[in-house]
Design an enzyme around this catalytic site. Structure first.
Site, short mmCIF file in Angstrom:
data_model
loop_
_atom_site.label_atom_id
_atom_site.label_comp_id
_atom_site.label_asym_id
_atom_site.label_seq_id
_atom_site.Cartn_x
_atom_site.Cartn_y
_atom_site.Cartn_z
N THR A 130 10.95 -8.42 -12.01
CA THR A 130 10.27 -9.70 -12.10
C THR A 130 9.20 -9.81 -11.01
O THR A 130 9.44 -9.50 -9.86
CB THR A 130 11.29 -10.85 -11.98
OG1 THR A 130 12.24 -10.70 -13.05
CG2 THR A 130 10.62 -12.21 -12.09
N SER B 51 -3.47 -3.23 -0.18
CA SER B 51 -2.36 -4.04 0.32
C SER B 51 -2.86 -5.44 0.67
O SER B 51 -3.88 -5.58 1.35
CB SER B 51 -1.78 -3.35 1.55
OG SER B 51 -0.78 -4.16 2.12
N HIS C 117 -1.80 -7.88 2.67
CA HIS C 117 -1.77 -8.47 4.01
C HIS C 117 -2.82 -7.90 4.95
O HIS C 117 -2.92 -8.32 6.10
CB HIS C 117 -0.38 -8.32 4.64
CG HIS C 117 -0.02 -6.94 5.05
ND1 HIS C 117 -0.01 -6.55 6.37
CD2 HIS C 117 0.35 -5.86 4.34
CE1 HIS C 117 0.36 -5.27 6.43
NE2 HIS C 117 0.58 -4.84 5.22
N ASN D 95 -7.50 3.95 9.26
CA ASN D 95 -6.87 2.78 9.89
C ASN D 95 -6.96 2.80 11.40
O ASN D 95 -6.90 1.74 12.04
CB ASN D 95 -5.40 2.69 9.46
CG ASN D 95 -4.67 4.00 9.58
OD1 ASN D 95 -5.18 5.04 9.19
ND2 ASN D 95 -3.46 3.97 10.11
N GLY E 220 0.80 -1.21 0.00
CA GLY E 220 0.00 0.00 0.00
C GLY E 220 0.83 1.27 0.00
O GLY E 220 0.50 2.24 -0.69
N CYS F 286 3.85 7.10 23.07
CA CYS F 286 4.87 6.08 23.27
C CYS F 286 4.82 4.99 22.22
O CYS F 286 5.80 4.31 21.98
CB CYS F 286 4.72 5.46 24.65
SG CYS F 286 5.56 6.44 25.88
N GLN G 221 -7.44 -0.17 4.15
CA GLN G 221 -8.25 -0.75 5.23
C GLN G 221 -9.62 -1.21 4.74
O GLN G 221 -10.34 -1.89 5.47
CB GLN G 221 -8.45 0.28 6.37
CG GLN G 221 -7.18 0.67 7.07
CD GLN G 221 -6.58 -0.45 7.91
OE1 GLN G 221 -7.29 -1.35 8.37
NE2 GLN G 221 -5.27 -0.42 8.10
#
Lengths: 393, 123
Positions: A238, A200, A202, A152, A71, A325, A180
């Site tokens: 390729t 994307s 995955h 997302n 993506g 964080c 998403q």
């Protein structure tokens, strides 16, 4: 205890069909699709099958589908190539939103450094942008509008069809980052007036390292990688044949079970959201109606997201957070700030993203586990102490 | 990003957590806007910090450094406690990821603030 994986917006496990497709094609189809012999032709045929499958889902022609590494690559390509095309025509303005993925936002920042002007449309408290906002931002200088299909972090689904219609009326290209959305909710590039679309593999139980950019015929954007005739000369190299085929199989499979899955996930996520809201000083972020079926995003006042994540992980639950964080910076998620949350509340966010492998039993365990962990962190939080003092005044 | 076993231990089982109603000194540093805030309570007798408690709003390393720092200075004199550096706290935890080093500064500063408060109350 088995881990409960509720971070499907980050990545998903391979579906059985996708895994089988990747393994089979890796073993059996090793030829270079560009070769002029039967072993090569076999690979080329697999690619044709994959492209046809993807095109059928998107409702486009197979030669409008360009396979990429994912993506982020598709987003970078769409924006940079559209900007270059616009510049050649004397147009240097682009439009996007403040809640895009960083693959869009950072690319836009880079284009600004190169002299382009970018409008970042604000969103409302649910994360929605309107077609009217887009319409008002378009000028004679505008080359491209890029608005994500679904967010997302908070799962908000944008009014893509209406935004696309406005763009077409104003003769401006419309790109959407559908990473998403594709494989999770209905995506139809013709009906929804989409000129370019990134996705994307995955994110819908396909393999990592493979994605796609849909480019409508007539959208003349430049090549991404020079050096070969692959992807009609636009992206040389390729092809990752097993990966591409695995993605196509995963997509087809996801779309086939979509209606049933969406009803199931909507119910499960609704259950989690309702239970979170029974705790004091919590909120659900995003829209309850225009929402990805598998997304839960909540804020717990008085606690910090990373601590929450780590205690959940210790209890066997894998989620994510938009706290500073976890974002790798000092600021919490740009999406939570964009919907108007103050920093201190945005720090206490939790995202659970459910997928096809999550069960009702897992949801029940999560619902049972969250309150104790929240209470434990609040008990040691000076911020929570202040909130309680304020409340008891 | 992964934490050391010691950080995880002090995060999962923080030492000296809690509040004190009769503290001799209280120090609070940090800012909820930045995502971490630490409050330290100390009890002092004969110049020795004989009891200490903390409350922290923050990430795992903020909680772990709070826990370790309180453990390091419990039973120490005021002068010894003032010598505590964030580096020593991080080292005692077998290190922190570089992006988390600022969390260890918080613990050092909170303890200094509590001692300042104690001293000002002593006049």
């Amino acid at each position: 205890m088995n881990k409960i994986y509720m971070d499907n917006a980050a990545t998903t496990a391979l579906s059985e069909k996708a895994l089988d497709a990747v393994i089979t094609k890796t073993k059996e189809v090793y030829g270079n699709p560009s070769s002029m012999h039967t072993i090569g032709h076999e690979s080329a045929h697999v690619l044709v099958d994959a492209r046809n499958m993807v095109a059928e889902v998107l409702n486009c022609s197979p030669d409008e589908v360009y396979f990429t590494s994912g993506g982020s690559e598709a987003d970078n390509w769409a924006l940079k190539a559209a900007a270059a095309y616009g510049k050649a025509k004397g147009k240097t303005h682009l439009i996007t939103t403040t809640i895009e993925h960083h693959a869009i936002l950072h690319t836009m920042k880079e284009l600004e450094k190169q002299g382009f002007t970018v409008t970042y449309l604000p969103v409302d408290s649910e994360g929605l942008v309107t077609a009217k906002q887009v319409e008002e931002a378009i000028t004679d200088e505008t080359i491209l509008v890029s608005v994500m299909f679904a967010n997302n972090e908070i799962g908000t689904v944008e009014p893509i069809k209406e935004i696309g219609a406005v763009c077409h009326e104003k003769k401006v290209w419309f790109h959407t980052d559908a990473v998403q959305a594709l494989g999770h909710i209905k995506v139809d590039v013709q009906e929804m007036n989409i000129d370019m679309l990134s996705a994307s593999g995955h994110k819908f139980n396909g393999p990592k390292g493979v994605g796609l950019l849909y480019i409508k015929k007539g959208i003349r954007i430049g090549n991404l990688i020079e050096g070969g005739a692959q992807e009609r000369g636009k992206r040389a190299g390729t092809e990752n044949v097993p990966g591409i085929y695995g993605m196509a199989v995963a997509l087809k499979d996801s779309v086939e079970i979509m209606d049933e899955e969406n009803a199931r996930l909507t119910k499960l996520c609704g259950k989690i959201m309702d239970s979170i809201l029974t705790l004091p000083h919590t909120r659900i972020n995003g829209s309850r109606t225009n929402r990805l079926p598998g997304n839960v995003n909540a804020c717990f006042e008085g606690i910090e997201g990373e601590s929450l994540l780590m205690l959940l992980d210790a209890a066997g639950i894998c989620g994510s957070s938009g706290s500073a964080c976890t974002s790798g910076s000092l600021d919490p998620s740009h999406v939570l700030l964009a919907i108007g949350l103050p920093h201190e509340i945005a720090h206490g966010s939790l995202r659970l993203s459910l997928g096809r492998f999550n069960t009702e039993e897992e949801v029940d365990y999560v619902i049972k586990t969250i309150p104790g962990i929240v209470e434990r962190l609040r008990d040691m939080s000076p911020v929570w102490e202040d909130i309680m003092e304020e409340e008891n005044k | 990003m992964e934490y050391s076993d010691k950080v995880m231990d002090h995060f999962m089982n923080p030492r000296n957590v809690g509040k004190m109603d009769d503290a001799d000194g209280v120090g609070e540093v940090g800012n909820p806007k930045c995502g971490d805030i630490m409050k330290v309570y100390i009890k002092v007798k004969d110049n020795v910090i004989y009891d200490i408690k903390f409350n922290t709003f923050g990430c795992a390393s903020a909680i772990a450094t709070s826990s370790m720092a309180t453990e390091l200075i419990k039973g120490k004199t005021i002068e010894e406690a003032l010598e505590l550096t964030n580096k020593a706290v991080a080292e005692a935890l077998d290190g922190l990821p570089p992006v988390k080093m600022h969390c260890s500064v918080l613990a050092e500063e909170a303890i200094k603030a509590a001692i300042d408060d104690y001293k000002s109350k002593q006049g």
